[in-house]
Design a protein around this motif. Structure first.
Motif, PDB file in Angstrom:
ATOM      1  N   ARG A 163       0.817  -1.225   0.000  1.00  0.00           N
ATOM      2  CA  ARG A 163       0.000   0.000   0.000  1.00  0.00           C
ATOM      3  C   ARG A 163       0.850   1.276   0.000  1.00  0.00           C
ATOM      4  O   ARG A 163       0.303   2.384   0.071  1.00  0.00           O
ATOM      5  CB  ARG A 163      -0.909   0.024   1.237  1.00  0.00           C
ATOM      6  N   VAL A 255      -5.705   1.184  11.225  1.00  0.00           N
ATOM      7  CA  VAL A 255      -6.214   1.453   9.871  1.00  0.00           C
ATOM      8  C   VAL A 255      -5.361   0.698   8.851  1.00  0.00           C
ATOM      9  O   VAL A 255      -5.878   0.137   7.882  1.00  0.00           O
ATOM     10  CB  VAL A 255      -6.219   2.977   9.588  1.00  0.00           C
ATOM     11  N   LYS A 258      -6.408  -2.790   8.746  1.00  0.00           N
ATOM     12  CA  LYS A 258      -7.663  -2.966   8.014  1.00  0.00           C
ATOM     13  C   LYS A 258      -7.445  -2.944   6.507  1.00  0.00           C
ATOM     14  O   LYS A 258      -8.303  -3.355   5.738  1.00  0.00           O
ATOM     15  CB  LYS A 258      -8.654  -1.861   8.393  1.00  0.00           C
ATOM     16  N   MET A 259      -6.297  -2.400   6.072  1.00  0.00           N
ATOM     17  CA  MET A 259      -6.019  -2.338   4.633  1.00  0.00           C
ATOM     18  C   MET A 259      -5.261  -3.561   4.134  1.00  0.00           C
ATOM     19  O   MET A 259      -5.008  -3.701   2.940  1.00  0.00           O
ATOM     20  CB  MET A 259      -5.213  -1.066   4.319  1.00  0.00           C
ATOM     21  N   GLU A 261      -4.461  -6.974   2.762  1.00  0.00           N
ATOM     22  CA  GLU A 261      -5.125  -7.997   1.952  1.00  0.00           C
ATOM     23  C   GLU A 261      -4.051  -8.933   1.433  1.00  0.00           C
ATOM     24  O   GLU A 261      -3.041  -8.469   0.896  1.00  0.00           O
ATOM     25  CB  GLU A 261      -5.789  -7.345   0.731  1.00  0.00           C
ATOM     26  N   LYS A 264      -5.794 -10.917  -2.326  1.00  0.00           N
ATOM     27  CA  LYS A 264      -7.192 -10.508  -2.497  1.00  0.00           C
ATOM     28  C   LYS A 264      -8.165 -11.488  -1.829  1.00  0.00           C
ATOM     29  O   LYS A 264      -9.330 -11.576  -2.186  1.00  0.00           O
ATOM     30  CB  LYS A 264      -7.548 -10.369  -3.982  1.00  0.00           C
ATOM     31  N   ALA A 267      -8.479 -10.921   4.423  1.00  0.00           N
ATOM     32  CA  ALA A 267      -8.580  -9.539   4.915  1.00  0.00           C
ATOM     33  C   ALA A 267      -9.189  -9.590   6.310  1.00  0.00           C
ATOM     34  O   ALA A 267      -9.569 -10.659   6.788  1.00  0.00           O
ATOM     35  CB  ALA A 267      -9.435  -8.707   3.972  1.00  0.00           C
ATOM     36  N   GLY A 268      -9.259  -8.461   6.943  1.00  0.00           N
ATOM     37  CA  GLY A 268      -9.874  -8.421   8.275  1.00  0.00           C
ATOM     38  C   GLY A 268      -8.971  -8.973   9.364  1.00  0.00           C
ATOM     39  O   GLY A 268      -9.439  -9.443  10.388  1.00  0.00           O
ATOM     40  N   GLU A 270      -7.074  -7.319  11.204  1.00  0.00           N
ATOM     41  CA  GLU A 270      -6.813  -6.346  12.262  1.00  0.00           C
ATOM     42  C   GLU A 270      -7.280  -6.833  13.626  1.00  0.00           C
ATOM     43  O   GLU A 270      -6.726  -6.441  14.646  1.00  0.00           O
ATOM     44  CB  GLU A 270      -7.425  -4.980  11.915  1.00  0.00           C
TER      45      GLU A 270
ATOM     46  N   ARG B 132     -13.199  -0.096   5.113  1.00  0.00           N
ATOM     47  CA  ARG B 132     -11.762  -0.251   4.870  1.00  0.00           C
ATOM     48  C   ARG B 132     -11.329   0.776   3.822  1.00  0.00           C
ATOM     49  O   ARG B 132     -12.073   1.022   2.875  1.00  0.00           O
ATOM     50  CB  ARG B 132     -11.445  -1.651   4.337  1.00  0.00           C
ATOM     51  N   ARG B 133     -10.135   1.304   3.996  1.00  0.00           N
ATOM     52  CA  ARG B 133      -9.664   2.310   3.046  1.00  0.00           C
ATOM     53  C   ARG B 133      -9.214   1.700   1.729  1.00  0.00           C
ATOM     54  O   ARG B 133      -8.729   2.391   0.843  1.00  0.00           O
ATOM     55  CB  ARG B 133      -8.502   3.090   3.657  1.00  0.00           C
ATOM     56  N   SER B 134      -9.304   0.395   1.628  1.00  0.00           N
ATOM     57  CA  SER B 134      -8.851  -0.238   0.388  1.00  0.00           C
ATOM     58  C   SER B 134      -9.954  -0.258  -0.678  1.00  0.00           C
ATOM     59  O   SER B 134      -9.733  -0.748  -1.769  1.00  0.00           O
ATOM     60  CB  SER B 134      -8.356  -1.654   0.679  1.00  0.00           C
TER      61      SER B 134
END
Lengths: 364, 408
Positions: A163, A255, A258-259, A261, A264, A267-268, A270, B132-134
């Motif tokens: 990111r 945050v 949370k980003m 991945e 793809k 996720a999640g 956090e 989510r910011r993605s």
């Protein structure tokens, strides 16, 4: 008397110094030092080296005594009592605020409907159990959990690399060195929190010559480990969010989590990180709880289950008073900057200065 | 057994029972079947002043579907003056609780974007912890509601389809990929104008031919071009070539199809795919004036040659490859110049030139940053494009007839 080894001292110290500094640190230092704030983290933590060495030097000179007892030897009973009361008040207040932070962190991020009191109570029960079990168990608890905390942090940072925004770290030093200095001053209070814990833990450390060398090495390792990890935390947040957004985010690392991945698909994650951070906060709150107990024992010779219970109730009361996130954040900043930092930095420095002068002058 | 241990055995079950209280499920537990996963959300101007139409697209698993992944759509809209209010209105008619953590795409309607103020609605997305910011941001040509309500021939949900196109975007590199996090980062740069990709519905014959189930209705989607924002207000659109130019200059080209069909000065046309590309920039000083110099180095594989009517010898192939390199370079230059020209016309620094100057010469940047908007139109920018044709495909010659059989 219980003893902790130099290895335990290093890991326990690292866990206490680290605490949850990785949550607010990026926002705090970037607000002052901007894009170059990551450069100010390690020098800021380095302040802990001279202060830590001063405390260890005092321990060498006055074995088996904590800093309050050393104060009594050097400055007399009444001054030491005043300092002791200040020490206990600061530690109890800050410990309670940290308990409040534990609830705020969970409520504002992943569990908004669970009553905040449950987080306080859950954390506090664990803290009370650790305090009852003693410093040795607390050190072992940290030995087991600190590597997990580090692993979760490194994983969070590593998985956030995709990111990263191009060029957010550039230009380097465009505002010169002054903002970096001011950024470093924001780290000072974190260091002093650790020094205040160190002030109380001294009687549980071994003072023979070889062990003292290991303790000094442990201190260096603690400072550098936590300093480097926090530098990476700030670095990744600036690289991903840019300086402006880094300042805006309350829990930037969350945050980032949370980003994350992976392919793809995953996720999640956090919530997993938050689980580990719970341990980090429990260690920090326990450290302050221990410091309060040691302080009370030194000043009033108060100890035992009832004493722990009363302190626990006070912790809970303070946390309950500061249930609103923004007010809590301001209060933590206030206690850090205007109570912990001046109190610890002046107390330790003058105490060490006096002891050094007495040693030089040959005054007993 | 000593007394202390006996007491511990009595206390332990009590503590264990108390610890049950701390299991999160006791409070606010939400069963997954009671959640409505939000996939897409669209914003348009509301009819009443100060309101906006919030269109929410939820996924609904298909009962008895041949695979677990089959989903139906449930798209609902509500006019409100805050996003929360719109969710409340929609929730009154839905039996499941909206879950925002699954949101993939935010679609901003054209009129709403032109009116400005969508940072206010994005505030909810960046503040509420479930988001989510993605997630991706796109601008809609027309209304966001129409895009999300589109019944696609592929039977995908519009939001998921947009998500697929964006995530496959690296294969094309013709439009920018903008996540909410990236958008907020760009906002923080101040000198750079944000840019968002544009999604539009395609009727049969509008660039893509297909047979629609209902005549005259769009049943396909396409992402092409981009919108340039000033603050949070849409000021203009970039066409396809200008957006491609932006992609080159921003070093965002990973793979791309490229052709020289529109080049008038050559008779032989080439098509190829970009294998890799790197854009660097430097700040040059010429007689006390500054110039931003872009250097683009690209490696291309030729996939198609049109207009080659004779068999070539080995040396002629080498010469032709050289010609192809020059042709491709001209196309890239044209795309980049288009983007630079647009930036100058708009006076909006969507190429981030100001930020590049700041990175290379922060002291100089301090002297011009306050009047940067006026400087954009005249700030010198130069380009150097170097293309290497990596290979010319599986054949060393084009398909040609033997002499006298239809050849000129």
């Amino acid at each position: 008397m219980e003893r902790i080894s130099s290895h335990q001292f290093t890991l326990l110290g690292s866990a206490v110094l680290m605490g949850t500094t990785f949550l607010p640190i990026a926002s705090m230092v970037t607000g002052v030092a901007g894009r170059d704030s990551w450069l100010s983290v390690l020098p800021g933590f380095a302040l802990g080296i001279p202060y830590g060495l001063m405390v260890l030097a005092l321990m060498e000179q006055y074995p088996q005594k904590n800093l309050l007892q050393i104060t009594e030897i050097l400055w007399g009973k009444w001054i030491s009592k005043i300092i002791g009361i200040l020490y206990v008040l600061i530690m109890i207040y800050f410990g309670g605020l940290l308990l409040g932070q534990l609830g705020d962190m969970y409520e504002s991020s992943i569990m908004p409907r669970t009553p905040i009191e449950m987080f306080y109570l859950g954390g506090l029960l664990l803290v009370l159990y650790l305090v009852k079990s003693g410093i040795e168990v607390f050190a072992r608890f940290s030995e087991v959990l600190f590597p997990l905390i580090v692993f979760a942090l490194v994983l969070n940072i590593g998985l956030s690399i995709p990111r990263v925004e191009q060029g957010e770290l550039m230009p380097l030093l465009s505002q010169g060195m002054i903002p970096i200095f001011w950024g470093g001053t924001k780290i000072g209070p974190f260091v002093m929190e650790y020094i205040l814990f160190l002030a109380g833990v001294l009687p549980f450390l071994s003072t023979n010559k070889g062990e003292l060398l290991h303790l000094k090495r442990g201190l260096w390792k603690t400072i550098f480990l936590v300093g480097i990890l926090n530098t990476l935390v700030v670095l990744i947040q600036i690289s991903v969010f840019g300086p402006s957004e880094t300042v805006n985010l309350v829990y930037g690392l969350l945050v980032l989590g949370k980003m994350v991945e992976v392919s793809k698909t995953i996720a999640g994650v956090e919530s997993l990180f938050l689980g580990v951070w719970f341990a980090a906060l429990v260690i920090k709150i326990s450290a302050f709880f221990f410091a309060v107990i040691w302080g009370l024992k030194s000043i009033f010779n108060a100890k035992g289950f009832m004493c722990n219970l009363v302190v626990g109730i006070i912790f809970m009361g303070i946390a309950l008073k500061f249930q609103k996130g923004p007010a809590l954040k301001i209060e933590i900043g206030f206690v850090d900057n205007y109570l912990i930092f001046p109190f610890a930095s002046v107390w330790v420095l003058t105490l060490w200065g006096m002891s050094y002068w007495k040693k030089k002058a040959g005054v007993s | 057994m000593n007394t202390k241990l006996k007491r511990s055995y009595k206390i332990a079950p009590v503590l264990l029972c108390i610890s049950l209280l701390f299991i999160s499920g006791c409070w606010g537990k939400r069963e997954v079947e009671n959640l409505a996963p939000l996939i897409g959300i669209g914003f348009d101007l509301g009819e009443k002043p100060g309101t906006y139409l919030v269109t929410q697209q939820y996924a609904r698993p298909k009962k008895g579907g041949s695979s677990g992944a089959e989903i139906l759509q449930r798209t609902l809209g509500a006019e409100a003056s805050s996003v929360r209010e719109a969710f409340e209105t929609v929730s009154k008619g839905a039996y499941r609780t909206p879950f925002m953590g699954s949101l993939k795409v935010i679609v901003i309607g054209e009129d709403f974007a032109k009116a400005g103020g969508f940072n206010d609605v994005l505030d909810f997305a960046q503040r509420f912890a479930e988001f989510r910011r993605s997630m991706y941001l796109v601008l809609a040509r027309g209304r966001a509601e129409d895009i999300l309500n589109l019944k696609l021939r592929s039977e995908h949900l519009s939001a998921i389809y947009i998500n697929y196109i964006i995530e496959g975007g690296n294969e094309l590199s013709t439009f920018p990929t903008v996540r909410l996090g990236h958008y907020l980062t760009v906002l923080g740069r101040q000198s750079t104008a944000p840019i968002l990709p544009v999604v539009k519905s395609i009727k049969p014959g509008e660039g893509i031919n297909y047979k629609a189930e209902k005549s005259g209705e769009a049943e396909e989607l396409q992402i092409q071009g981009a919108g340039v924002l000033r603050g949070d207000r849409l000021v203009d659109f970039l066409n396809d070539d200008e957006t491609k130019g932006y992609m080159w200059l921003e070093n965002e080209v990973f793979n791309r199809f490229i052709n020289t069909v529109d080049l008038e000065e050559t008779t032989v046309k080439f098509s190829g795919q970009v294998l890799k590309s790197k854009t660097k920039y430097k700040l040059h000083t010429n007689n006390e004036s500054k110039e931003l110099y872009y250097q683009i180095k690209t490696s291309i594989a030729i996939d198609e040659i049109i207009g080659l009517n004779k068999q070539l010898s080995g040396t002629e192939w080498v010469k032709l490859a050289k010609e192809a390199e020059e042709s491709f370079a001209k196309v890239i230059e044209k795309e980049c110049e288009g983007a630079i020209k647009k930036q100058r016309e708009l006076g909006q620094d969507f190429l981030g030139i100001g930020r590049h100057i700041e990175q290379r010469d922060p002291q100089y940047w301090k002297t011009i940053k306050d009047q940067w908007e006026e400087e954009i139109a005249n700030f010198p920018v130069s380009l150097d494009v170097k293309v290497t044709v990596h290979h010319t495909g599986m054949s060393s010659s084009s398909a040609t007839n033997s002499g006298g059989e239809g050849q000129d």
